[in-house]
Design an enzyme around this catalytic site. Structure first.
Site, PDB file in Angstrom:
ATOM      1  N   ASP A   1      33.734  31.527  27.792  1.00  0.00           N
ATOM      2  CA  ASP A   1      33.176  30.812  28.985  1.00  0.00           C
ATOM      3  C   ASP A   1      34.101  29.882  29.588  1.00  0.00           C
ATOM      4  O   ASP A   1      35.409  30.177  29.796  1.00  0.00           O
ATOM      5  CB  ASP A   1      31.702  30.438  28.743  1.00  0.00           C
ATOM      6  CG  ASP A   1      31.037  29.766  30.052  1.00  0.00           C
ATOM      7  OD1 ASP A   1      30.524  30.720  30.644  1.00  0.00           O
ATOM      8  OD2 ASP A   1      30.947  28.820  30.084  1.00  0.00           O
TER       9      ASP A   1
ATOM     10  N   HIS B   1      26.282  37.687  27.457  1.00  0.00           N
ATOM     11  CA  HIS B   1      27.456  36.630  27.767  1.00  0.00           C
ATOM     12  C   HIS B   1      27.750  35.793  26.433  1.00  0.00           C
ATOM     13  O   HIS B   1      28.807  35.465  26.244  1.00  0.00           O
ATOM     14  CB  HIS B   1      27.007  35.590  28.863  1.00  0.00           C
ATOM     15  CG  HIS B   1      27.882  34.596  29.119  1.00  0.00           C
ATOM     16  ND1 HIS B   1      28.869  34.901  29.720  1.00  0.00           N
ATOM     17  CD2 HIS B   1      27.748  32.950  28.916  1.00  0.00           C
ATOM     18  CE1 HIS B   1      29.547  33.615  29.960  1.00  0.00           C
ATOM     19  NE2 HIS B   1      28.938  32.617  29.350  1.00  0.00           N
TER      20      HIS B   1
END
Length: 317
Positions: free
Chosen positions: A111, A293
């Site tokens: 991320d 994610h």
């Protein structure tokens, strides 16, 4: 918070002074000194996000260094927004290598941490031996500054834009609903759906429940909740408030990264894959896992296998 982390067998932290701040660093595998790997977390996370990777990497012979980057956990949280630009974030990591006496290291990012690692490879290319990034492919520099670019495409409610145009608004909502926000955000098996109107992060902070299944157990969630209740969200959101500043800082930097690179995607992540990633990272391998994610926490064993297999192949070649 520390007792909570101890109960989950994560290494004890050390406070290390680097680059004008103190970073809370979780270190394991000191017996493997000389073979460093640095793990960089995303937002809104904590070094603890790498808890499943640390033992596997130590067993494979790595000296594992996992910082809470500035603005997170017990690391310094400077008040000035500009203290969180990409120059400061990458200089912190370069100074961390200096602290340990390393010329370079393998860097792993997820991320926002992946963004820092991409930029580390550009701004400090000699310090990055190999790149392993999860979820976020390299974001090529747009014609206009990033926030302006995103605002034109997605409008003012997109959370990147909102964080910049309405400073303090989202921070306050997240601070008031820390546990609910983190519980609603850290989910797996989330069905892909078009975004609701409004700021996605504020929506999650105010929602009674969220789709999908909880990713974290109560003890794991408590590590995050304690960290953000202690600090507030502002220092970590300030990373977003430097995106246009970063756009200017990177204007004259070579975007091509020559380091051997592994990109790991989650097939069900909302972040799209980059079709042209090899244009910027010519020495590239790609793995996709069936998850959302939070790749290394959703699929820890598969992530470890992908990383270790790739590292083994690299060292053999």
């Amino acid at each position: 918070m520390d007792t909570m982390i101890k109960s989950t067998e994560f290494p004890n932290p050390t406070m290390i002074a680097v680059n004008g701040v103190e970073l809370e660093v979780f270190e394991a595998g000191q017996e493997n000194k000389g073979n460093p790997i640095v793990l960089c977390h995303g937002w809104p996370e904590h070094a603890f996000a790498w808890r499943h990777q640390v033992p596997a990497l130590v067993a494979a012979g790595y000296h594992v260094i996992v910082p809470n980057q500035r603005g997170y956990g017990n690391s310094s949280c400077p008040a000035e927004v500009t203290a969180y630009d990409i120059a400061h974030l990458t200089d912190d990591l370069a100074a961390l290598l200096d602290h340990y006496g390393y010329d370079d290291a393998i860097f792993v990012g997820h991320d926002w941490g992946a963004n820092v690692v991409w930029c580390m490879a550009q701004l400090h290319p000699k310090r990055v031996r190999k790149i392993i990034n999860l979820a976020l492919p390299y974001q090529a520099r747009t014609e206009k500054p990033w926030i302006e670019f995103l605002e034109e495409i997605f409008g003012g409610d997109h959370y990147f834009v909102h964080f910049n145009r309405q400073p303090g608004v989202a921070d306050a909502v997240l601070d008031q609903n820390t546990k609910r926000f983190l519980s609603n955000l850290f989910r797996k098996n989330v069905p892909l759906a078009p975004p609701e109107p409004g700021n996605m992060m504020i929506n999650l902070a105010e929602a009674e429940n969220a789709p999908g299944d909880p990713l974290l157990n109560d003890d794991e969630l408590a590590v995050l909740v304690d960290a953000f209740e202690q600090n507030s969200f502002t220092s970590s959101i300030n990373w977003y408030r430097n995106m246009d500043r970063n756009w200017h800082l990177l204007a004259d930097v070579d975007p091509i990264m020559q380091q051997p690179t592994l990109m790991i995607y989650g097939e069900r992540d909302m972040i799209p894959k980059a079709e042209n990633l090899s244009d910027f990272v010519p020495n590239l391998d790609v793995v996709s896992l069936d998850c959302g994610h939070w790749i290394q926490q959703e699929k820890p064993e598969e992530t470890n296998l992908a990383i270790l297999n790739w590292l083994e192949t690299q060292s053999a070649s």
